[in-house]
Design a protein around this motif. Structure first.
Motif, PDB file in Angstrom:
ATOM      1  N   LYS A  35       0.836  -1.207   0.000  1.00 39.48           N
ATOM      2  CA  LYS A  35       0.000   0.000   0.000  1.00 39.48           C
ATOM      3  C   LYS A  35       0.868   1.253   0.000  1.00 39.48           C
ATOM      4  O   LYS A  35       0.598   2.206  -0.721  1.00 39.48           O
ATOM      5  CB  LYS A  35      -0.928   0.011   1.207  1.00 39.48           C
ATOM      6  N   LEU A  36       1.923   1.250   0.816  1.00 39.30           N
ATOM      7  CA  LEU A  36       2.819   2.405   0.900  1.00 39.30           C
ATOM      8  C   LEU A  36       3.543   2.633  -0.416  1.00 39.30           C
ATOM      9  O   LEU A  36       3.548   3.744  -0.959  1.00 39.30           O
ATOM     10  CB  LEU A  36       3.839   2.213   2.027  1.00 39.30           C
ATOM     11  N   ILE A  37       4.138   1.592  -0.950  1.00 38.67           N
ATOM     12  CA  ILE A  37       4.894   1.711  -2.201  1.00 38.67           C
ATOM     13  C   ILE A  37       3.964   2.075  -3.352  1.00 38.67           C
ATOM     14  O   ILE A  37       4.342   2.814  -4.259  1.00 38.67           O
ATOM     15  CB  ILE A  37       5.648   0.385  -2.500  1.00 38.67           C
ATOM     16  N   GLY A  38       2.731   1.607  -3.314  1.00 31.97           N
ATOM     17  CA  GLY A  38       1.774   1.907  -4.367  1.00 31.97           C
ATOM     18  C   GLY A  38       1.385   3.372  -4.433  1.00 31.97           C
ATOM     19  O   GLY A  38       0.909   3.845  -5.463  1.00 31.97           O
ATOM     20  N   THR A  39       1.581   4.107  -3.336  1.00 32.91           N
ATOM     21  CA  THR A  39       1.237   5.530  -3.345  1.00 32.91           C
ATOM     22  C   THR A  39       2.374   6.399  -3.870  1.00 32.91           C
ATOM     23  O   THR A  39       2.142   7.557  -4.215  1.00 32.91           O
ATOM     24  CB  THR A  39       0.871   6.014  -1.923  1.00 32.91           C
ATOM     25  N   LEU A  40       3.574   5.869  -3.933  1.00 29.94           N
ATOM     26  CA  LEU A  40       4.727   6.645  -4.395  1.00 29.94           C
ATOM     27  C   LEU A  40       4.832   6.589  -5.918  1.00 29.94           C
ATOM     28  O   LEU A  40       4.510   5.573  -6.530  1.00 29.94           O
ATOM     29  CB  LEU A  40       6.014   6.088  -3.772  1.00 29.94           C
ATOM     30  N   PRO A  41       5.291   7.669  -6.545  1.00 34.07           N
ATOM     31  CA  PRO A  41       5.464   7.640  -8.001  1.00 34.07           C
ATOM     32  C   PRO A  41       6.595   6.697  -8.401  1.00 34.07           C
ATOM     33  O   PRO A  41       7.597   6.577  -7.689  1.00 34.07           O
ATOM     34  CB  PRO A  41       5.792   9.081  -8.365  1.00 34.07           C
ATOM     35  N   ARG A  42       6.433   6.041  -9.523  1.00 39.65           N
ATOM     36  CA  ARG A  42       7.460   5.134 -10.019  1.00 39.65           C
ATOM     37  C   ARG A  42       8.594   5.941 -10.643  1.00 39.65           C
ATOM     38  O   ARG A  42       8.371   7.050 -11.148  1.00 39.65           O
ATOM     39  CB  ARG A  42       6.874   4.181 -11.050  1.00 39.65           C
ATOM     40  N   PRO A  43       9.820   5.418 -10.629  1.00 38.25           N
ATOM     41  CA  PRO A  43      10.956   6.152 -11.204  1.00 38.25           C
ATOM     42  C   PRO A  43      10.724   6.564 -12.659  1.00 38.25           C
ATOM     43  O   PRO A  43      11.077   7.675 -13.054  1.00 38.25           O
ATOM     44  CB  PRO A  43      12.117   5.165 -11.086  1.00 38.25           C
ATOM     45  N   GLY A  44      10.125   5.713 -13.446  1.00 35.20           N
ATOM     46  CA  GLY A  44       9.854   6.046 -14.845  1.00 35.20           C
ATOM     47  C   GLY A  44       8.883   7.209 -14.975  1.00 35.20           C
ATOM     48  O   GLY A  44       9.013   8.054 -15.865  1.00 35.20           O
ATOM     49  N   ASP A  45       7.907   7.274 -14.066  1.00 41.44           N
ATOM     50  CA  ASP A  45       6.959   8.389 -14.070  1.00 41.44           C
ATOM     51  C   ASP A  45       7.665   9.696 -13.727  1.00 41.44           C
ATOM     52  O   ASP A  45       7.380  10.742 -14.310  1.00 41.44           O
ATOM     53  CB  ASP A  45       5.824   8.139 -13.079  1.00 41.44           C
ATOM     54  N   LEU A  46       8.572   9.646 -12.758  1.00 39.11           N
ATOM     55  CA  LEU A  46       9.323  10.843 -12.390  1.00 39.11           C
ATOM     56  C   LEU A  46      10.192  11.318 -13.541  1.00 39.11           C
ATOM     57  O   LEU A  46      10.271  12.520 -13.830  1.00 39.11           O
ATOM     58  CB  LEU A  46      10.200  10.563 -11.159  1.00 39.11           C
ATOM     59  N   LEU A  47      10.846  10.387 -14.215  1.00 41.60           N
ATOM     60  CA  LEU A  47      11.712  10.736 -15.344  1.00 41.60           C
ATOM     61  C   LEU A  47      10.891  11.315 -16.487  1.00 41.60           C
ATOM     62  O   LEU A  47      11.276  12.339 -17.080  1.00 41.60           O
ATOM     63  CB  LEU A  47      12.482   9.500 -15.816  1.00 41.60           C
ATOM     64  N   THR A  48       9.773  10.712 -16.794  1.00 39.64           N
ATOM     65  CA  THR A  48       8.912  11.215 -17.868  1.00 39.64           C
ATOM     66  C   THR A  48       8.421  12.623 -17.547  1.00 39.64           C
ATOM     67  O   THR A  48       8.414  13.498 -18.423  1.00 39.64           O
ATOM     68  CB  THR A  48       7.709  10.273 -18.070  1.00 39.64           C
ATOM     69  N   ALA A  49       8.039  12.879 -16.314  1.00 40.97           N
ATOM     70  CA  ALA A  49       7.576  14.206 -15.917  1.00 40.97           C
ATOM     71  C   ALA A  49       8.701  15.220 -16.040  1.00 40.97           C
ATOM     72  O   ALA A  49       8.487  16.349 -16.514  1.00 40.97           O
ATOM     73  CB  ALA A  49       7.038  14.168 -14.497  1.00 40.97           C
ATOM     74  N   ALA A  50       9.924  14.840 -15.632  1.00 37.82           N
ATOM     75  CA  ALA A  50      11.065  15.759 -15.721  1.00 37.82           C
ATOM     76  C   ALA A  50      11.389  16.085 -17.165  1.00 37.82           C
ATOM     77  O   ALA A  50      11.645  17.237 -17.509  1.00 37.82           O
ATOM     78  CB  ALA A  50      12.275  15.140 -15.016  1.00 37.82           C
ATOM     79  N   VAL A  51      11.373  15.102 -18.036  1.00 41.13           N
ATOM     80  CA  VAL A  51      11.666  15.333 -19.448  1.00 41.13           C
ATOM     81  C   VAL A  51      10.574  16.194 -20.068  1.00 41.13           C
ATOM     82  O   VAL A  51      10.855  17.098 -20.862  1.00 41.13           O
ATOM     83  CB  VAL A  51      11.809  13.978 -20.193  1.00 41.13           C
ATOM     84  N   SER A  52       9.323  15.942 -19.713  1.00 43.58           N
ATOM     85  CA  SER A  52       8.211  16.729 -20.245  1.00 43.58           C
ATOM     86  C   SER A  52       8.314  18.185 -19.825  1.00 43.58           C
ATOM     87  O   SER A  52       8.072  19.093 -20.631  1.00 43.58           O
ATOM     88  CB  SER A  52       6.877  16.170 -19.759  1.00 43.58           C
ATOM     89  N   ARG A  53       8.682  18.422 -18.569  1.00 41.08           N
ATOM     90  CA  ARG A  53       8.832  19.806 -18.101  1.00 41.08           C
ATOM     91  C   ARG A  53       9.973  20.501 -18.834  1.00 41.08           C
ATOM     92  O   ARG A  53       9.879  21.673 -19.166  1.00 41.08           O
ATOM     93  CB  ARG A  53       9.099  19.825 -16.588  1.00 41.08           C
ATOM     94  N   ARG A  54      11.035  19.773 -19.085  1.00 38.26           N
ATOM     95  CA  ARG A  54      12.199  20.381 -19.733  1.00 38.26           C
ATOM     96  C   ARG A  54      11.911  20.709 -21.198  1.00 38.26           C
ATOM     97  O   ARG A  54      12.341  21.725 -21.725  1.00 38.26           O
ATOM     98  CB  ARG A  54      13.398  19.446 -19.635  1.00 38.26           C
ATOM     99  N   HIS A  55      11.182  19.839 -21.879  1.00 39.91           N
ATOM    100  CA  HIS A  55      10.901  20.019 -23.316  1.00 39.91           C
ATOM    101  C   HIS A  55       9.574  20.710 -23.565  1.00 39.91           C
ATOM    102  O   HIS A  55       9.252  21.003 -24.708  1.00 39.91           O
ATOM    103  CB  HIS A  55      10.925  18.676 -24.032  1.00 39.91           C
ATOM    104  N   GLY A  56       8.796  20.937 -22.529  1.00 37.26           N
ATOM    105  CA  GLY A  56       7.460  21.477 -22.742  1.00 37.26           C
ATOM    106  C   GLY A  56       7.394  22.889 -22.408  1.00 37.26           C
ATOM    107  O   GLY A  56       7.014  23.882 -22.654  1.00 37.26           O
TER     108      GLY A  56
END
Length: 56
Positions: A35-56
């Motif tokens: 339950k705890l781990i399921g609430t945290l963002p996955r590393p791939g999601d964090l990376l995708t968000a960072a790349v999107s912010r940088r290129h968006g």
């Protein structure tokens, strides 16, 4: 049918499958850790968000 100790990890097993085990204790569907781990963002999601912010 009692368990003969063989496993299907290394090779196929010629016996009927079993969906439900014979565990006598309490079976928990989802642990507190899951339950705890399921609430945290996955590393791939964090990376995708960072790349999107940088290129968006």
């Amino acid at each position: 049918m009692p368990d003969n100790g063989t496993d299907n990890v290394d090779s196929t097993v010629d016996e009927p499958g079993q969906v439900h085990g014979s565990h006598a204790g309490k079976v928990v569907r989802r642990s507190a850790f899951t339950k705890l781990i399921g609430t945290l963002p996955r590393p791939g999601d964090l990376l995708t968000a960072a790349v999107s912010r940088r290129h968006g």
